[in-house]
Scaffold this motif. Structure first.
Motif, mmCIF file in Angstrom:
data_model
loop_
_atom_site.group_PDB
_atom_site.id
_atom_site.type_symbol
_atom_site.label_atom_id
_atom_site.label_comp_id
_atom_site.label_asym_id
_atom_site.label_seq_id
_atom_site.Cartn_x
_atom_site.Cartn_y
_atom_site.Cartn_z
ATOM 1 N N VAL A 250 0.833 -1.202 0.000
ATOM 2 C CA VAL A 250 0.000 0.000 0.000
ATOM 3 C C VAL A 250 0.873 1.260 0.000
ATOM 4 C CG1 VAL A 250 -1.667 1.332 1.354
ATOM 5 C CG2 VAL A 250 -1.916 -1.150 1.167
ATOM 6 N N LYS B 241 0.940 -10.355 5.860
ATOM 7 C CA LYS B 241 0.293 -9.127 6.316
ATOM 8 C C LYS B 241 0.948 -8.609 7.590
ATOM 9 C CE LYS B 241 -3.457 -6.355 6.178
ATOM 10 N NZ LYS B 241 -3.668 -5.381 5.097
ATOM 11 N N HIS C 184 -2.335 -0.311 6.839
ATOM 12 C CA HIS C 184 -2.719 -1.495 6.065
ATOM 13 C C HIS C 184 -1.535 -2.357 5.600
ATOM 14 C CE1 HIS C 184 -6.846 -0.106 5.997
ATOM 15 N NE2 HIS C 184 -6.447 1.073 5.563
ATOM 16 N N ARG D 73 -1.975 -5.129 0.482
ATOM 17 C CA ARG D 73 -3.227 -5.727 0.034
ATOM 18 C C ARG D 73 -2.911 -7.126 -0.492
ATOM 19 N NH1 ARG D 73 -4.631 -3.746 -4.435
ATOM 20 N NH2 ARG D 73 -6.890 -3.914 -4.350
ATOM 21 N N TYR E 64 -9.902 -0.043 -4.278
ATOM 22 C CA TYR E 64 -8.658 0.691 -4.044
ATOM 23 C C TYR E 64 -8.456 1.710 -5.145
ATOM 24 C CZ TYR E 64 -3.634 1.479 -3.271
ATOM 25 O OH TYR E 64 -2.396 2.038 -3.026
ATOM 26 N N ILE F 108 -9.387 2.915 0.750
ATOM 27 C CA ILE F 108 -9.090 1.516 0.999
ATOM 28 C C ILE F 108 -10.207 0.929 1.852
ATOM 29 C CG2 ILE F 108 -7.464 -0.137 1.980
ATOM 30 C CD1 ILE F 108 -5.235 1.847 1.461
ATOM 31 N N THR G 126 -8.450 -5.101 2.377
ATOM 32 C CA THR G 126 -7.106 -5.452 1.904
ATOM 33 C C THR G 126 -6.874 -6.957 1.875
ATOM 34 O OG1 THR G 126 -6.107 -5.354 4.118
ATOM 35 C CG2 THR G 126 -6.177 -3.288 2.866
ATOM 36 N N ASP H 127 -9.567 -8.216 8.436
ATOM 37 C CA ASP H 127 -9.070 -6.922 7.974
ATOM 38 C C ASP H 127 -9.158 -5.879 9.084
ATOM 39 O OD1 ASP H 127 -7.869 -5.695 5.794
ATOM 40 O OD2 ASP H 127 -9.509 -6.186 4.452
#
Length: 228
Positions: A11, A69, A95, A98, A134, A141, A144, A166
């Motif tokens: 991101v 993530k 974030h 994604r 996005y 956003i 993601t 998320d």
């Protein structure tokens, strides 16, 4: 044979300074090495800010995606170097990345030659490139984490689950994400405490605060559904 293929897009990567972009890319190389060791994942970085990972054991797709993530969200970027008006860097810290999990077959897969082709990577790539969730200009956003397969019932099955995950991850701190990453990489709390040089009670506190039990249940649920 079905695979989980993960496509990931950092991101607001272009809003980072060149040194920070290079720093993130070097961190991603470490991540790919770790995932190879723990899950036999084949991963590659494209243009410095885009990931593609093949998870041979498809049931581990969500576990690997959440490990990615948490790893990216734990990467330290000094926000003080950026102006307060630069909201894009804030989006990176919230974030991180994604991710889309594509579940299906691969017509061609040769890690030694870097060949990935077929349904699963097409599905993940198409999902991550969608503009509905996005918009790089407006910095909108909504989600993601995505899942895509040819089975619409399966897609709906995971849609709500990923939306809830998320929310958990967007609220997680960098330290919590460090703990999450190591847990998702199958480390025990005493091992994590040693690696992070903190007490085991602190590891447990971070885990509880970020909602580890719910995350662990989600990972196990994914494994159960995909294994059927």
């Amino acid at each position: 044979m079905n695979y989980s293929v993960i496509s990931g897009d950092i991101v607001s990567s272009t809003s980072l300074s060149i040194p920070d972009q290079k720093f993130v890319e070097e961190k991603l190389k470490i991540l790919i090495s770790d995932l190879k060791h723990e899950f036999n994942v084949y991963g590659r970085i494209i243009k410095g800010d885009y990931l593609e990972c093949v998870v041979p054991n498809a049931t581990e797709g969500l576990q690997v995606a959440l490990a990615i993530k948490s790893f990216v969200k734990a990467i330290y970027i000094d926000a003080k170097k950026y102006t307060k008006e630069d909201n894009r860097v804030k989006q990176f810290k919230i974030h991180g990345i994604r991710l889309a999990i594509g579940y299906g077959q691969l017509s061609r897969y040769n890690p030694e030659e870097g060949v990935i082709d077929g349904e699963a990577i097409y599905l993940s790539g198409r999902e991550i490139s969608g503009e509905s969730t996005y918009n790089k200009e407006r910095i909108v956003i909504k989600n993601t984490l995505f899942f895509a397969s040819k089975n619409e019932d399966l897609n709906k099955n995971f849609q709500t689950l990923l939306a809830l995950l998320d929310v958990l991850f967007s609220k997680a701190t960098a330290r919590q994400c460090e703990v999450l990453y190591l847990k998702l990489m199958n480390n025990q709390e005493d091992e994590i405490a040693k690696q992070l040089n903190i007490g085991q009670s602190a590891v447990n506190q971070h885990s509880t605060s970020v909602g580890w039990n719910a995350i662990d249940e989600a990972v196990n649920y994914f494994k159960m559904v995909i294994s059927k």
